[in-house]
Motif scaffolding. Structure first.
Motif, short mmCIF file in Angstrom:
data_model
loop_
_atom_site.label_atom_id
_atom_site.label_comp_id
_atom_site.label_asym_id
_atom_site.label_seq_id
_atom_site.Cartn_x
_atom_site.Cartn_y
_atom_site.Cartn_z
N PHE A 71 7.49 6.04 5.77
CA PHE A 71 7.74 7.77 5.70
C PHE A 71 6.53 8.47 6.41
CE2 PHE A 71 7.32 11.88 3.88
CZ PHE A 71 8.59 12.35 3.58
N ALA A 72 5.47 7.97 6.20
CA ALA A 72 4.14 8.53 6.67
C ALA A 72 4.20 8.32 8.26
CB ALA A 72 2.91 7.94 6.09
N LYS A 73 4.71 7.31 8.77
CA LYS A 73 4.69 7.14 10.15
C LYS A 73 6.14 8.14 10.70
CE LYS A 73 5.21 3.75 13.74
NZ LYS A 73 5.64 2.11 14.12
N GLN A 74 7.14 8.09 10.00
CA GLN A 74 8.27 8.94 10.58
C GLN A 74 7.95 10.21 10.43
OE1 GLN A 74 11.18 7.92 7.43
NE2 GLN A 74 11.67 6.07 8.84
N HIS A 75 6.72 10.81 9.54
CA HIS A 75 6.60 12.28 9.60
C HIS A 75 5.34 12.43 10.17
CE1 HIS A 75 9.91 11.88 6.78
NE2 HIS A 75 10.02 13.38 6.91
N GLY A 108 0.05 10.34 9.56
CA GLY A 108 -1.04 9.47 9.51
C GLY A 108 -1.29 8.42 8.18
N ALA A 109 -2.13 7.48 8.01
CA ALA A 109 -2.42 7.00 6.93
C ALA A 109 -3.76 6.76 6.53
CB ALA A 109 -1.58 5.58 6.90
N ALA A 110 -4.61 7.99 6.59
CA ALA A 110 -5.99 7.76 6.50
C ALA A 110 -6.59 7.11 5.19
CB ALA A 110 -6.46 9.34 6.63
N VAL A 111 -5.60 7.54 4.06
CA VAL A 111 -6.19 7.14 2.72
C VAL A 111 -5.04 6.44 1.90
CG1 VAL A 111 -7.11 7.72 0.26
CG2 VAL A 111 -7.90 8.99 2.37
N LYS A 112 -5.17 5.27 1.44
CA LYS A 112 -4.18 4.56 0.67
C LYS A 112 -4.55 4.05 -0.54
CE LYS A 112 -2.67 2.32 5.16
NZ LYS A 112 -2.31 1.19 5.74
N ILE A 113 -3.69 3.81 -1.29
CA ILE A 113 -4.04 3.15 -2.64
C ILE A 113 -3.89 1.76 -2.53
CG2 ILE A 113 -3.19 3.02 -5.15
CD1 ILE A 113 -2.10 5.54 -5.14
N ASN A 142 0.79 -1.28 -0.04
CA ASN A 142 0.14 0.00 0.01
C ASN A 142 0.90 1.14 0.13
OD1 ASN A 142 -2.39 -1.68 0.02
ND2 ASN A 142 -2.39 -1.66 2.60
N VAL A 143 0.51 2.17 -0.73
CA VAL A 143 1.17 3.53 -0.90
C VAL A 143 0.14 4.70 -0.09
CG1 VAL A 143 1.81 5.47 -2.41
CG2 VAL A 143 2.57 3.14 -2.63
N VAL A 144 0.46 5.62 0.54
CA VAL A 144 -0.25 6.43 1.39
C VAL A 144 -0.28 7.68 0.74
CG1 VAL A 144 -0.34 7.91 3.39
CG2 VAL A 144 0.47 5.74 3.60
N ILE A 145 -1.59 8.31 0.36
CA ILE A 145 -1.86 9.44 0.12
C ILE A 145 -1.70 10.54 1.04
CG2 ILE A 145 -3.58 11.14 -1.19
CD1 ILE A 145 -2.99 8.95 -2.86
N ALA A 146 -0.74 11.16 0.80
CA ALA A 146 0.13 12.26 1.81
C ALA A 146 -0.83 13.57 1.77
CB ALA A 146 1.56 12.49 1.72
N GLY A 147 -0.94 14.00 0.49
CA GLY A 147 -1.35 15.48 0.38
C GLY A 147 -2.22 15.54 -1.23
N SER A 176 8.70 0.64 -5.33
CA SER A 176 10.05 0.00 -5.74
C SER A 176 10.93 0.26 -4.59
CB SER A 176 10.66 0.28 -6.81
OG SER A 176 11.32 1.80 -6.78
N GLY A 177 10.82 0.86 -3.78
CA GLY A 177 11.66 1.32 -2.62
C GLY A 177 12.72 2.38 -3.01
N GLU A 178 12.67 2.83 -4.24
CA GLU A 178 13.70 3.82 -4.81
C GLU A 178 13.61 5.32 -3.90
OE1 GLU A 178 16.69 5.32 -7.49
OE2 GLU A 178 16.11 3.31 -7.16
N VAL A 179 12.30 5.58 -3.92
CA VAL A 179 12.21 6.86 -3.05
C VAL A 179 10.88 6.43 -1.97
CG1 VAL A 179 12.68 8.15 -4.82
CG2 VAL A 179 10.22 7.62 -4.80
N ASP A 180 10.81 7.29 -1.06
CA ASP A 180 9.69 7.36 -0.14
C ASP A 180 8.58 8.24 -0.23
OD1 ASP A 180 10.56 5.01 1.86
OD2 ASP A 180 12.24 6.38 2.58
#
Length: 389
Positions: free
Chosen positions: A228-232, A235-240, A3-8, A97-101
Motif C-alpha cells: 500500500f505504501a508503494k502504491q500511494h 515511502g517506508a521510512a519507519v516500520k514496525i 513489516n508494517v509501515v508507519i504512514a503517519g 493478516s491481509g484483511e486490510v491494507d
C-alpha cells in the motif's frame, strides 16, 4: 509480510484536566494530523481502533465521525494504561493478516484530577488479584496505582539497598528531556533535592514529583502494508520490525515488582528481541511506561538494558540519557509529557517515529535507527514494540 509501515502520526499537546477540549475534538484533531502527515485521505482508512478507558461505549465512533463516516469497522479498545499500544497492536495485526491494507489506531482521554481510583464499586475489581502479594509485603492502603507502584518501589529499595534518591534522579532526567518538547505538560527543570522535598504521597518516600500527572489529550497513528505504501508513494521510512503483547502469569504474584509488570515485560521484550534478531544494546532510543519513577527503574532491568539490581549504576553512569548508552524518554515521558491513558501508547509511537525520521527538533537523538516502546497496564497487559528505519 513481516513489516508494517508507519504512514503517519499525530498528537495534540497534553493538558491538565479542566483545560482540555472534549475528547471528540481532541481525537479528531489527532486523526486529522496523522492523515496530513501521511498525505492520505480519510477514505483510505479501512479499519480503526480507538483506545480510551474513561467513557461510554462507542466513544471511538463518536470521535471518528468528526473526521469521516464511511461505514468502516471501528473497534473500541480498553486495556487499562496499555490501551493505546493495544489499539496499535490490533491495527498492525489487521494489516499483517491481509484483511486490510491501511488501518488507524488512535487514543484519547479526558481525565479527572488526582490519583486513579476505582469507578465501579458495585462489582469485583480486577485488581483483587494483587491484594495477597501487596498485603504480604505490608503495602499501606491507598488508591490502587499508588499502592501497587509505591510498594514496588519500596520493595526495590529494600531488595537492592538503594535510597529514594535513585527515583528522584530519574525524575530530574525526565524533566530535563521535556524542556525541549513543546508537547510536554511540564517543562521547568528540577533538581534532586526538590523532588525529594516535595509532598510525600505514599509510604514515606514516594513524592508527588515521582508520579505522573493525570492529563488529557489524544494521539493517532496510521499503519499500512508495504504494498500500500508503494502504491500511494508514501515511502517506508519507519516500520514496525517486531511487536509482542504479554499478560500476567503466576510469577506476577511473587512480589510487588512482578505484580506491576516486570515478568510480563521480560516476556514481551524477549519475544521482540528474538523476532528482530537484535540485542537490547542495539537500541538507540526508548519510550517506556514511567507512570511512577520507580517503574522506570524496574523497567530498565525488565527490558534488559542493565542487569538485575544494577539500575543505580546504570543511572549514575548516565546511560539513560543523551551521551549515554540509551536515550530513554526523550519526550519527557509520562512523568513530564503527561499520561492521558488511552493516548499514551500512541503518543509514545509518534515520539519514536519523529526520532527515526529526524524530525524531533532540539531533542533529536542523532543517528537513531532502532527505537523501542514499552506501554504497560495493571491488570494486566504490556506491549513492547520495535521500530526501525
Amino acid at each position: 509480510m513481516n513489516n508494517v509501515v508507519i504512514a503517519g502520526v499525530g498528537m495534540t499537546p497534553f493538558c491538565k484536566p479542566g483545560q482540555h477540549q472534549p475528547y471528540r475534538v481532541m481525537a479528531a484533531k489527532a486523526i486529522a494530523l496523522a492523515l496530513a502527515d501521511s498525505g492520505l485521505s480519510a477514505g483510505n482508512i479501512q479499519q480503526a481502533f480507538g483506545a480510551y478507558i474513561y467513557g461510554d461505549s462507542t466513544c471511538a465512533q463518536h470521535a471518528f465521525y468528526d473526521v469521516i463516516q464511511s461505514g468502516i469497522p471501528i473497534i473500541n479498545v480498553n486495556n487499562n494504561c496499555a490501551s493505546g499500544s493495544t489499539a496499535l497492536y490490533l491495527a498492525r495485526q489487521a494489516v499483517l493478516s491481509g484483511e486490510v491494507d491501511c488501518a488507524l489506531a488512535f487514543g484519547f482521554e479526558e481525565m479527572q484530577p488526582g490519583a486513579l481510583g476505582a469507578h465501579w464499586q458495585d462489582r469485583e475489581s480486577p485488581f483483587t488479584r494483587m491484594d495477597p502479594v501487596l498485603s504480604t509485603f505490608t503495602a499501606p492502603d491507598g488508591p490502587i496505582a499508588l499502592r501497587a507502584f509505591g510498594s514496588a518501589g519500596k520493595h526495590y529499595m529494600d531488595k537492592y539497598h538503594v535510597s529514594s534518591k535513585l527515583f528522584a534522579l530519574v525524575a530530574v532526567k525526565s524533566r530535563r528531556h521535556a524542556i525541549n518538547n513543546p508537547n510536554a505538560l511540564f517543562r521547568m527543570p528540577l533538581c534532586t533535592d526538590q523532588v525529594l522535598a516535595d509532598k510525600v504521597i505514599y509510604d514515606g518516600y514516594l513524592t508527588r514529583l515521582m508520579a505522573c500527572p493525570p492529563t488529557c489529550g489524544a494521539a493517532a497513528v496510521i499503519v499500512c502494508s508495504e504494498r500500500f505504501a508503494k502504491q500511494h508513494n508514501l515511502g517506508a521510512a519507519v516500520k514496525i520490525l517486531a511487536q509482542s503483547m504479554a499478560t500476567d502469569t503466576q510469577v506476577s504474584w511473587q512480589d510487588p515488582i512482578n505484580a506491576v509488570g516486570k515478568s510480563m515485560t521480560m516476556m514481551a521484550a524477549a519475544n521482540v528481541y528474538n523476532t528482530a534478531g537484535i540485542a537490547p544494546q542495539d537500541i538507540d532510543v526508548i519510550e517506556l511506561h514511567d507512570c511512577f519513577t520507580p517503574n522506570e527503574v524496574i523497567t530498565y532491568e525488565a527490558l534488559g538494558l542493565c542487569a538485575e539490581g544494577e539500575a543505580e549504576q546504570f543511572i549514575n553512569a548516565g546511560n539513560n540519557t543523551y551521551g549515554g548508552q540509551f536515550v530513554i524518554g526523550p519526550s519527557g515521558g509520562l512523568m513530564s509529557k503527561g499520561h492521558p491513558i488511552g493516548a499514551t501508547g500512541i503518543a509514545q509511537c509518534a515520539e519514536l517515529v519523529w526520532h527515526l525520521r529526524g524530525q524531533a527538533g532540539d531533542r533529536q537523538v542523532q543517528g537513531a535507527r532502532l527505537a523501542l516502546q514499552h506501554n504497560l497496564g495493571l491488570g494486566g497487559a504490556v506491549v513492547v514494540t520495535l521500530y526501525g528505519k
